[in-house]
Design a protein around this motif. Structure first.
Motif, PDB file in Angstrom:
ATOM      1  N   ASN A 190       0.909  -1.507   0.080  1.00  0.00           N
ATOM      2  CA  ASN A 190       0.124  -0.027   0.140  1.00  0.00           C
ATOM      3  C   ASN A 190       0.783   1.187  -0.062  1.00  0.00           C
ATOM      4  N   ASN A 191       2.109   0.999   0.284  1.00  0.00           N
ATOM      5  CA  ASN A 191       2.817   2.453   0.746  1.00  0.00           C
ATOM      6  C   ASN A 191       4.165   2.266  -0.137  1.00  0.00           C
ATOM      7  N   ILE A 192       4.553   1.306  -0.788  1.00  0.00           N
ATOM      8  CA  ILE A 192       5.779   1.180  -1.308  1.00  0.00           C
ATOM      9  C   ILE A 192       5.863   2.530  -2.598  1.00  0.00           C
ATOM     10  N   ASN A 193       4.675   2.696  -3.367  1.00  0.00           N
ATOM     11  CA  ASN A 193       4.765   3.607  -4.392  1.00  0.00           C
ATOM     12  C   ASN A 193       5.150   4.956  -3.853  1.00  0.00           C
ATOM     13  N   ASP A 194       4.682   5.465  -2.581  1.00  0.00           N
ATOM     14  CA  ASP A 194       4.837   6.720  -1.989  1.00  0.00           C
ATOM     15  C   ASP A 194       6.338   6.757  -1.635  1.00  0.00           C
ATOM     16  N   ALA A 195       6.850   5.775  -1.091  1.00  0.00           N
ATOM     17  CA  ALA A 195       8.207   5.835  -0.862  1.00  0.00           C
ATOM     18  C   ALA A 195       9.288   5.905  -1.813  1.00  0.00           C
ATOM     19  N   ALA A 196       8.848   5.337  -3.191  1.00  0.00           N
ATOM     20  CA  ALA A 196       9.498   5.368  -4.476  1.00  0.00           C
ATOM     21  C   ALA A 196       9.733   6.745  -5.031  1.00  0.00           C
ATOM     22  N   GLU A 197       8.406   7.311  -4.932  1.00  0.00           N
ATOM     23  CA  GLU A 197       8.218   8.698  -5.307  1.00  0.00           C
ATOM     24  C   GLU A 197       9.168   9.578  -4.569  1.00  0.00           C
ATOM     25  N   LYS A 198       9.079   9.554  -3.180  1.00  0.00           N
ATOM     26  CA  LYS A 198       9.939  10.577  -2.284  1.00  0.00           C
ATOM     27  C   LYS A 198      11.384  10.200  -2.242  1.00  0.00           C
ATOM     28  N   GLN A 199      11.620   8.986  -2.591  1.00  0.00           N
ATOM     29  CA  GLN A 199      13.025   8.744  -2.797  1.00  0.00           C
ATOM     30  C   GLN A 199      13.546   9.122  -3.973  1.00  0.00           C
ATOM     31  N   ALA A 200      12.924   8.947  -5.124  1.00  0.00           N
ATOM     32  CA  ALA A 200      13.287   9.632  -6.378  1.00  0.00           C
ATOM     33  C   ALA A 200      13.509  11.112  -6.206  1.00  0.00           C
ATOM     34  N   ALA A 201      12.372  11.810  -5.884  1.00  0.00           N
ATOM     35  CA  ALA A 201      12.390  13.323  -5.447  1.00  0.00           C
ATOM     36  C   ALA A 201      13.931  13.850  -4.785  1.00  0.00           C
ATOM     37  N   CYS A 202      14.292  12.919  -3.767  1.00  0.00           N
ATOM     38  CA  CYS A 202      15.272  13.242  -3.002  1.00  0.00           C
ATOM     39  C   CYS A 202      16.824  12.840  -3.612  1.00  0.00           C
TER      40      CYS A 202
END
Length: 510
Positions: A208-220
């Motif tokens: 449920n949360n891996i996509n959110d983690a991937a987006e934030k990781q890519a942004a940083c």
């Protein structure tokens, strides 16, 4: 990424009312023995102190700062000192002025990671004014205390009012915290605690949360690359061994600190001689740590950094005196090893020398008057002692070290060592074994899951980390596709941090 052994606090303040319960006990004891004179300003009863400070506890309680170890540690220590201060007032003893720092959580639950630092200067002569000072300094309502008559004669039964005898002010307070629009989020805290205790499936939560983690990781990612570049450039230009980020803020704030320091170094090239061969740490304090690292507070401006660096030699003088002071403590306590706590917060060298001096004086006086128990071995060289600030606890750490505040009476310390000597030896032996097992499992998890980093919260001890890593490796087939290329943080809760780090509890269920 190396295993994160930054900071841990073994203070276990596990519920929102543990500190208030301590204050309640103090007030109740005093209520039974010291009624106020008619017409004088009476002491607040135990229930009144607890109720008046309730919004304060909801704003500063350490459990609310799980992802910010520095802020959590500061609030824990300050709460202990505040408890001691109020206890002294209740006993009608003279108190010295004290300055405490607290981080306040945002009142809006949508604000994450933005904390207000408040400094309390307490010099009151009674608990009423002290409580008012705390509330006003934190911009919290004082309605409850204002509605308590300061000249009411204190009676023992006032400490335990019956439900049908509750005052109007009390009823207003109860309604405020039962209200769904509670400004201090009492219901939100209760819901979070309840949710954290419920069992949650790791696999379903990750999906449920891996996509959110991937987006934030890519942004940083671009910011992290710039941080690495700045770290390397500054280290080479100034001859630094390493630059460390030891603060609860995210990588964006780290970049800002590096950019500010780069500008400072460009304008003041003499810093090369001050910092050459040293480790620079951006954290919550400014000073020189026990291992000689130069600490700069991430919340200060460049001018303050420059002023400190010009006088860093004064801190170095205190650093040079530490080995002799540690040896003095060791000699007076039968060659016990004086060490630093595993996962210890940064302690300034100058204050540490004062703590050692205070303890060695106390132990020398005790040894000269009474001597140590005959049941003690001839030498305590197998054991480890950690000297902490005055407000710290007397305890045995999970790694087998004796943690002692410098203000601890020698008689109490001797008794504590006698009672816990066998347990300390067992924990020390266990830690020596577990730390090697943990390092091996840590390396295996990074390699087999192809993680970018694997870190842990400071209160996750080696045995807990071992259990977590073993379970991850056992369920590799289920988790590898989700965790591959991610940054994993082992803690006590589920969360996705602003930089994309995935936080999971050590005791997760699949």
């Amino acid at each position: 990424m190396a295993l994160n052994f930054n900071v841990v606090s073994y203070l276990n303040i596990s519920s929102s009312f543990k500190m208030s319960a301590c204050l309640l006990k103090v007030s109740a004891q005093f209520a039974k023995s010291s009624p106020a004179m008619p017409g004088s300003i009476r002491l607040l009863s135990s229930v009144e102190v607890s109720t008046a400070l309730r919004p304060f506890y909801f704003s500063v309680h350490p459990d609310l700062f799980g992802k910010h170890p520095n802020e959590r540690s500061i609030n824990e220590n300050s709460l202990m000192q505040l408890s001691s201060y109020l206890e002294t007032l209740q006993k009608r003893r003279s108190v010295r002025p004290v300055t405490l720092k607290f981080y306040l959580r945002p009142r809006e639950t949508s604000s994450q990671g933005s904390f207000q630092l408040v400094t309390l200067n307490l010099n009151e002569r009674d608990t009423r004014n002290a409580v008012l000072r705390v509330l006003k300094s934190c911009n919290l309502p004082t309605t409850y205390v204002d509605n308590i008559s300061p000249s009411t004669t204190f009676k023992e039964q006032d400490s335990y009012p019956r439900p049908e005898q509750k005052s109007t002010a009390w009823q207003k307070y109860e309604r405020m915290f039962k209200d769904n629009d509670d400004a201090y989020g009492a219901h939100v805290i209760k819901d979070k605690v309840k949710k954290a205790k419920e069992e949650e499936s790791l696999l379903s939560w990750l999906k449920n949360n891996i996509n959110d983690a991937a987006e934030k990781q890519a942004a940083c990612l671009p910011i992290q690359e710039e941080v690495k570049r700045l770290q390397l450039e500054l280290a080479q230009n100034l001859g630094l061994q390493e630059i460390i980020w030891d603060c609860g803020w995210n990588v964006t704030h780290f970049r800002g600190c590096l950019q500010s320091f780069q500008a400072l170094a460009r304008d003041h090239p003499q810093l090369i001689h001050v910092l050459k061969g040293r480790t620079l740490v951006f954290g919550s304090d400014t000073g020189v740590s026990l291992n000689g690292n130069v600490l700069l507070s991430s919340g200060e401006v460049r001018h303050n950094w420059l002023d400190f660096l010009k006088h860093v030699w004064q801190q170095d003088a205190a650093l040079l005196a530490i080995p002799a002071m540690q040896k003095a403590v060791s000699r007076v306590l039968r060659d016990i090893k004086v060490v630093h706590r595993k996962f210890q917060p940064n302690i300034m060298a100058k204050s540490y020398t004062n703590q050692l001096r205070r303890l060695v004086t106390s132990l020398s006086d005790y040894q000269g008057c009474q001597g140590y128990p005959k049941t003690w071995p001839h030498s305590l060289e197998k054991f480890e002692l950690v000297v902490e600030p005055e407000a710290g606890p007397l305890m045995l750490s999970p790694t087998g070290q004796f943690i002692v505040p410098s203000s601890c009476p020698a008689s109490l310390l001797v008794s504590f060592i006698s009672e816990h000597m066998a347990e300390a030896q067992r924990l020390l032996n266990s830690y020596q074994t577990n730390k090697h097992v943990e390092r091996d499992l840590h390396a295996r998890c990074i390699a087999e899951f192809e993680l970018l980093s694997l870190s842990k919260e400071d209160n996750v001890t080696p045995d807990l980390m071992i259990a977590c890593c073993r379970k991850l490796l056992e369920r590799k087939a289920d988790l590898i596709d989700i965790l591959k290329g991610r940054c994993l943080w082992i803690t006590n809760y589920y969360s996705i941090m602003s930089d994309g780090h995935i936080c999971i509890p050590w005791n997760w269920k699949i």
